[in-house]
Design an enzyme around this catalytic site. Sequence first.
Site, PDB file in Angstrom:
ATOM      1  N   GLU A   1       0.796  -1.223   0.000  1.00  0.00           N
ATOM      2  CA  GLU A   1       0.000   0.000   0.000  1.00  0.00           C
ATOM      3  C   GLU A   1       0.836   1.285   0.000  1.00  0.00           C
ATOM      4  O   GLU A   1       0.768   2.105   0.933  1.00  0.00           O
ATOM      5  CB  GLU A   1      -0.968  -0.021   1.188  1.00  0.00           C
ATOM      6  CG  GLU A   1      -1.915  -1.215   1.110  1.00  0.00           C
ATOM      7  CD  GLU A   1      -3.003  -1.230   2.173  1.00  0.00           C
ATOM      8  OE1 GLU A   1      -2.997  -0.333   3.036  1.00  0.00           O
ATOM      9  OE2 GLU A   1      -3.845  -2.137   2.134  1.00  0.00           O
TER      10      GLU A   1
ATOM     11  N   GLU B   1      -4.932  -8.591  -0.392  1.00  0.00           N
ATOM     12  CA  GLU B   1      -5.617  -8.502   0.892  1.00  0.00           C
ATOM     13  C   GLU B   1      -7.111  -8.418   0.633  1.00  0.00           C
ATOM     14  O   GLU B   1      -7.568  -7.636  -0.199  1.00  0.00           O
ATOM     15  CB  GLU B   1      -5.169  -7.275   1.695  1.00  0.00           C
ATOM     16  CG  GLU B   1      -3.775  -7.366   2.281  1.00  0.00           C
ATOM     17  CD  GLU B   1      -3.448  -6.182   3.176  1.00  0.00           C
ATOM     18  OE1 GLU B   1      -4.396  -5.520   3.660  1.00  0.00           O
ATOM     19  OE2 GLU B   1      -2.248  -5.917   3.385  1.00  0.00           O
TER      20      GLU B   1
END
Length: 729
Positions: free
Chosen positions: A242, A484
């Site tokens: 991220e 995820e």
Amino acid sequence: MDLDGKWFVNRGTGQTVLFRGVNVGGGTKLPIGMPSHERNGFWVDYDRKVTFVGRPFPLNEADEHLDRLSQWGFNLLRFVVTWEAIEHQGPGIYDQDYLEYVVEVLKKCKNYKLKVFIDPHQDTWSRQCGGSGHPGWTHPLVGLDPSNFGPTAAAIVQNTYPTPESFPKMIWNTNYQRLAAATLFTLFFAGKHYAPLCIVNGVNIQTYLQSHYFNAIKQVAYRIHDNDLEDSVVIGYDSMNEPNQGYIDIPDITKLSEDDIAFKMGPMPTAYEGMRLASGIPTAVQNWVFAWNGPRKDGTIMLDPEGREAWLSEEALHEACVIFDWKRDPAWTSGCIWDIHGIWDRKSETVIQPEYFAKGQYHKYWIEFLQNYTEAIRSIHTDAIIFVQPPVIEAPPLIPRSLERLAYAPHWYDGLTLVKKKWCSYNVDVVNLNRGKYGTGPLRFLRALRVGEKAIRQCFVDQLQTIQSEGQANVGDYPCVIGEIGIPFDMEQTSKSSGLLGGIWGWLSSFFFEVHSDSSISTPNSDQNKAMDANMNAIESNLLNCAIWHYMPDNDSFWGDCWNGEDLSILQLEREDSSDTVVNENVWQSEYSCEDESNSRLMSRSRNTRSIISLHRPYPQRISGVPVSLKVVSPTFNERGSCTFRYKARPGEQKSHETELYLPSSYYPPLSEDKSGTDVWMSHGYFTKTVVKERHWILTWTVDTSNDSEAIYEIRIEGLKIQKKQKMY
């Protein structure tokens, strides 16, 4: 592992591999003994004297956990490591004990036929910024003082929050926009452009930070290479979890983003207001709350740092430079980096260059980072697959075709459920709303609104379809792994009426009051089960690979994942006190069971209170051709669990092939002599069974494709219903 378009292919057998994976695990964000709610020991001696040995689990417990994950049908681990875990003691000082520990765990993965890709994890830069990942010494390197991040709003950190138990849920995510993380990400990706005066040890801060990041991850790669774990276990490396653009591309530092779905929560300083606060200047900032259609402004709040600054004093900076052997260029003085570069003037408290960061083309800097990172990893692991992860929610930029052997590894969460910690009767098609599918103006929120269970499930399918298509278009014809995906297990339980009218009533009533349900987590009707089933249905409907977030053995019944109030672990162990108590981990609470418990076995005296029904689902692990469709129906009180899978032969292949399907014994008991309990229907071929362990078995389906290479081959497997047991007193 080979790649064939959007499919992973087993190099030895030529079978297509579908990866059903899990992140191992969120606990690795934290050093031993330092949960995010603990103040004692936080930011002591630059957080150098910490250890991550034993994260994600102690080595002597690794077999227990890896066996459990294998039994649950996982064949892929997204293995979390952090730059901090490797290089926390100081620049160029690597934790050899931690590196050796990682290698020993990976060796054990081989015994369970688990494939792994390494995830260099971070959230909002570091633990000191209220997240995780990067070393504490990176803060004094750029002149920041984490001890004052709270008073100056440079970061909201649970460790220093006045009441850690009431830390606002998901507010940690706003740290990406606050001064500490935003400054560090800007320097990491584009310091040469935006901070040319920041020279340390003869190089720009961007070069210094990136080179240490690359070298730290290379330490892991070296040991994987030296221990013959390449490809046999480790198939590749994530680029960075991220990543964030920091201040890059902000059009005006005096304004918040005008994107009305950009995440905002709590006090939200603009970039300029953050610079003022970090320099000790009291400043009024906007306050935001989260509503059904996204963030909403809720007045202003005056923040007063009371004379504290987020920047180190000249004396403290000098001390850090001596300790870490840094030699700064004389032009890089103490104080605010952005004041030094003439973006604003601290003395007069005025903005000089409000558009300084505009049109910075963040994607250009990120692609340059990706290319350099790929080169660094492949200097050791030449065949490594690079799992490309652009910023969250955004469509990926066009990746240069010179980069090969990639996998697209975006993340996706049902954001409404994640933030509200509640499974609502409504949801919003956030991805396609973000991409402009519903036009402009406030009415686009209504067009993106989905009401009722059926519409919500399709909404999830549509969002992942968009994400997958964007990867094919911009990253290339490569596999997609949702790196995820998961649910909060600490949901507020609510009861809901069925049907469209019931869904609308549930949606409206959820704004005003809660009606609590007596459903336990182990029932088909629990909100956790519905949410996870909708998530996994979206994965299966798009034939995607995935890694669920996450598996954490030391998840706590009060503190959850022990990180910022999150509670997403699929494991929470409840120890049984009585030595006479036998617990079947396939049946999650003694009140409920499948129809047939004849195959129940004792695994341990610890019960996983999180083993919801929809987590345990059949799927094809290895396929003798190209997948066409997969449909899994979770068992309920009224409906048998089922799995319907279709595939076709790979072009040019005309021979007998074997397809291997994983089946959880809890709902699909291994076939007995009379073949009772589980029904199997096939359009072609025949099947055999192999019972691997107590809690799962592999169905091997063989088809001769030489007769009709254009055919679609189908198999349907039906298992059991859920049955309420007689309570024992």
